[in-house]
Write an enzyme that holds these catalytic residues in place. Structure first.
Site, PDB file in Angstrom:
ATOM      1  N   SER A   1       0.857  -1.187   0.000  1.00 28.96           N
ATOM      2  CA  SER A   1       0.000   0.000   0.000  1.00 28.96           C
ATOM      3  C   SER A   1       0.890   1.233   0.000  1.00 28.96           C
ATOM      4  CB  SER A   1      -0.889   0.008   1.247  1.00 28.96           C
ATOM      5  OG  SER A   1      -1.709  -1.139   1.298  1.00 28.96           O
TER       6      SER A   1
ATOM      7  N   CYS B   1      -7.235  -1.350   7.217  1.00 26.77           N
ATOM      8  CA  CYS B   1      -6.070  -1.875   6.501  1.00 26.77           C
ATOM      9  C   CYS B   1      -5.218  -2.692   7.464  1.00 26.77           C
ATOM     10  CB  CYS B   1      -5.242  -0.737   5.898  1.00 26.77           C
ATOM     11  SG  CYS B   1      -3.822  -1.328   4.940  1.00 26.77           S
TER      12      CYS B   1
ATOM     13  N   ASP C   1      -8.414  -2.835   2.836  1.00 28.21           N
ATOM     14  CA  ASP C   1      -7.178  -3.165   2.122  1.00 28.21           C
ATOM     15  C   ASP C   1      -6.428  -4.101   3.062  1.00 28.21           C
ATOM     16  OD1 ASP C   1      -4.843  -3.323   0.705  1.00 28.21           O
ATOM     17  OD2 ASP C   1      -4.354  -1.198   0.779  1.00 28.21           O
TER      18      ASP C   1
ATOM     19  N   TRP D   1      -4.787  -8.224   4.144  1.00 27.50           N
ATOM     20  CA  TRP D   1      -4.025  -9.390   3.687  1.00 27.50           C
ATOM     21  C   TRP D   1      -3.982 -10.413   4.804  1.00 27.50           C
ATOM     22  CZ3 TRP D   1      -1.994  -4.468   4.396  1.00 27.50           C
ATOM     23  CH2 TRP D   1      -1.200  -4.292   5.533  1.00 27.50           C
TER      24      TRP D   1
END
Length: 695
Positions: free
Chosen positions: A453, A647, A692, A694
């Site tokens: 990012s 995020c 966003d 992971w």
């Protein structure tokens, strides 16, 4: 007269040359076309000279089964290749692997009923198709889908299409397996015949490989019965031919030693820069943002002013890594290739549909260092395939056991995070010199760019891109302790060390070819490209925003706040800007601590920062707790249509934040828990809630 004699001589020589050309067919001077010569342009449309008609391609190449893939990181492509390989070796199918973006779909209604289509589809981000599957997905699920035959959807135009589907997803994401489920439903609605239940592999649970293996066996059984296939003993049949070139050496100008395409080889790199063609960007600044010695977090500034790369706040930057020298040496050594590491090899597809995954001719070292994911996870299927090439009977039996016994494999390989060279070393210290290099090319994924990012604002610094990256390390306990190092973050750490004056940087005992092929990355350069994202600030800066970003998850929010601070300085009205940030200790890993104070001065009361330190006291405090404590403020801003952003870690933090937000909404508004969850889902659907994340 002399002129006539000269003319006669010229004609005679021309005839002799023509005759030689006819009988030799260019054997002595024919130069094979470099498929990577124009690869920088291939991302933007059809490959020159290739048909976009899949039926035509299958007929030309004698194929009766095509495995389409939609892949973002290369994993789905790898599974597609494995399915194609197994279908060929076990059942005699004439298979080909196809990138979904390379073909048109309007003629699928003419797909012959004696052929088969397989779809291996990864779900990306928030239920989105991967970049190469967007056009296919939008076409096949569209309300007004139409085919060349003219039939409407209600006429079941795909009645002849027999298909199989396998999805890759992560159950920590809201829209788990959205792509394969929607495509499966659309194909069925259009009349296509699904041969077997669609499979689903779960990366979030860490069971992707076992899910795939468990799904494919009954699938093959059903397929064999329905298409009258006869199983045979599977033997290794190479997809690629590998030829050692004694006539070339690594210094030859047309030998690739790590360059991604011909323009880079010739030293005239040009755009467009994308996932096929990186920009070699200078690192103009690098620094450590942790204040402890045993952990690293890097802040890098990448200069893209000399390229045509642009970005918007919230986008991602892709870094193209190289493998660590220690792992390259390990791989070469166990295969008995150390003495021939710089031997030039030509790699050729033995089938017209096979794509060599890197430019050729190259060297063993360059292919392994720059193009093969040699540190990636290992599959049981791959280990079983290598048993046939073991140096002795005991090693063969051990490899066979690892391939067959999933619990034993988990104990010895998966739980230890071993890469393929480490597996071979532990099974036998003898050289595995019988392993064909072709099987390594076919079975090991292509080394993929890693995405970060962007932690800067394009409004503030349009030609410099900031990266915030924690250097990864996994310590695996056991009798033979294994320490797994992040491939890309340690590469970036080596570049940072070089920029700060270390002559021979070796982060954590690793070394990297940081000057790149033929020293083209010298002076601290790194190959990059930009991937655009939907993770965006509201277009109206007066709209309030709430951000939750612990650890390096704060990266895009640094860019968001940097932008809002600049807007406030320019006299624009900026809405309430709230950040929930967490780390271990304020004294160790509080990222950008001083910067938040600077932004506070620019934004005034519009900006509030709430911190959570998990190891500051005996009580561990996380961002979701701080979020809950600020329930009144959060709900007030949501009522004013604030955008909500998360995020970071998908498996724990992001999921818990979503749950807490639902609880805040239900408790503050006197609603049921179910209604609170429903409103959070509605926020996601309207893009008011963005992630966003992971795993």
């Amino acid at each position: 007269m002399a002129q006539l004699d000269t003319l006669d001589l010229i004609v005679l020589i021309a005839l002799l040359i023509g005759t030689a050309a006819y009988f030799t067919k260019g054997t002595y001077w024919g130069i094979p076309k470099d498929p990577y010569a124009a690869s920088f342009a291939n991302a933007n449309g059809a490959k020159a000279g290739r048909t976009r008609n899949i039926l035509e391609k299958m007929d030309e190449s004698g194929k009766n089964a095509v495995v389409f893939y939609g892949s973002q990181t290369g994993t789905a492509e790898d599974y597609a290749s494995r399915l194609a390989k197994e279908g060929s070796s076990r059942f005699g199918l004439k298979t080909m692997v196809a990138d979904l973006e390379d073909y048109d779909y309007e003629n699928l209604d003419a797909f012959p009923d004696d052929k088969l289509a397989m779809f291996v589809l990864a779900t990306y981000g928030e239920g989105e198709p991967t970049d190469n599957a967007v056009d296919f997905f939008e076409f096949i699920t569209g309300e007004d889908v139409s085919f060349n035959g003219g039939s409407a959807a209600e006429d079941r135009p795909l009645a002849n299409l027999k298909y199989i589907a396998f999805g890759l997803g992560n159950n920590t994401y809201e829209h788990y397996q959205a792509l394969v489920r929607k495509v499966d439903a659309a194909l069925t609605k259009l009349g296509a015949q699904r041969i077997s239940a669609a499979g689903e592999g779960d990366d979030g649970a860490g069971t992707m490989e076992e899910d795939f293996l468990a799904w494919k066996e009954p699938m093959w059984t059903e397929l064999a019965a329905k298409m009258d296939l006869e199983e045979r003993e599977a033997v290794y049949e190479p997809t690629f031919g590998v030829t050692e070139r004694e006539d070339l050496d690594a210094d030859t100008n047309d030998v690739y030693v790590g360059e991604p395409n011909k323009n880079h080889l010739e030293g005239k790199s040009k755009g467009p820069y994308n996932s096929h063609n990186p920009y070699i960007a200078p690192i103009v600044e690098s620094r450590e943002v942790f204040t402890v010695k045993d952990r690293n977090c890097l802040h890098l500034e990448i200069d893209v002013s000399a390229s045509n790369l642009t970005y918007q706040t919230g986008d991602h930057i892709a870094v193209w890594p190289t493998n660590a020298g220690r792992e390259v040496d390990r791989f070469l050594n166990i295969l008995g290739l150390s003495d021939r590491r710089h031997m030039v090899i030509s790699v050729k597809g033995l089938d017209s549909t096979a794509r060599v995954p890197f430019p050729t001719p190259t060297t063993y070292d360059a292919a392994i260092r720059y193009h093969m994911e040699i540190c990636g996870p290992v599959s049981r299927q791959f280990v079983a395939a290598l048993a046939a090439f073991a140096p002795d009977e005991a090693s063969k039996n051990e490899m066979a056991r690892l391939g067959e016994d999933k619990d034993y494999f988990k104990e010895k390989v998966s739980n230890q995070y071993l890469n393929i060279a480490q597996v071979l070393e532990r099974v036998s210290e003898a050289k595995w010199a019988n392993v064909p290099f072709s099987i390594m090319i076919e079975s090991i994924q292509k080394l993929q760019p890693r995405y970060y990012s962007i932690s800067s604002s394009s409004l503030v610094q349009k030609s410099k891109i900031s990266i915030t990256a924690v250097v990864e390390e996994i310590r695996v306990p056991g009798s033979k302790p294994n320490i797994v190092k992040g491939v890309t973050t340690n590469y970036l750490l080596a570049l940072k060390q070089k920029q700060h004056g270390e002559a021979n940087p070796d982060p954590h005992g690793l070394t990297y070819a940081i000057t790149g092929p033929r020293n083209k990355y010298d002076g601290c350069h790194v190959p990059v490209h930009v991937r655009h994202s939907n993770f965006k600030l509201p277009s109206d800066p007066s709209k309030p925003i709430i951000m939750v970003g612990p650890g390096s998850g704060v990266a895009p929010f640094r860019g968001f706040i940097q932008e809002r601070a600049a807007q406030a300085k320019a006299g624009e009205k900026v809405g309430k800007t709230i950040l929930f940030y967490g780390c271990r200790k304020a004294s160790e890993d509080f990222l950008y601590r001083d910067e938040w104070e600077t932004y506070k001065k620019a934004l005034g009361d519009s900006f509030e920062l709430f911190t959570a330190f998990s190891r500051e006291t005996d009580e561990k405090v996380y961002v979701q707790q701080r979020l809950s404590e600020q329930a009144a403020l959060v709900d007030e801003l949501l009522q004013k249509k604030a955008n909500f952003y998360v995020c970071g870690d998908a498996s724990n933090m992001a999921r818990e934040v979503s749950i807490v937000l639902g609880q805040i909404i239900s408790s503050r508004r006197g609603l049921s828990a179910e209604k609170g969850e429903e409103l959070v889902k509605s926020m996601r659907s309207s893009n008011q809630y963005q992630e966003d994340v992971w795993s």
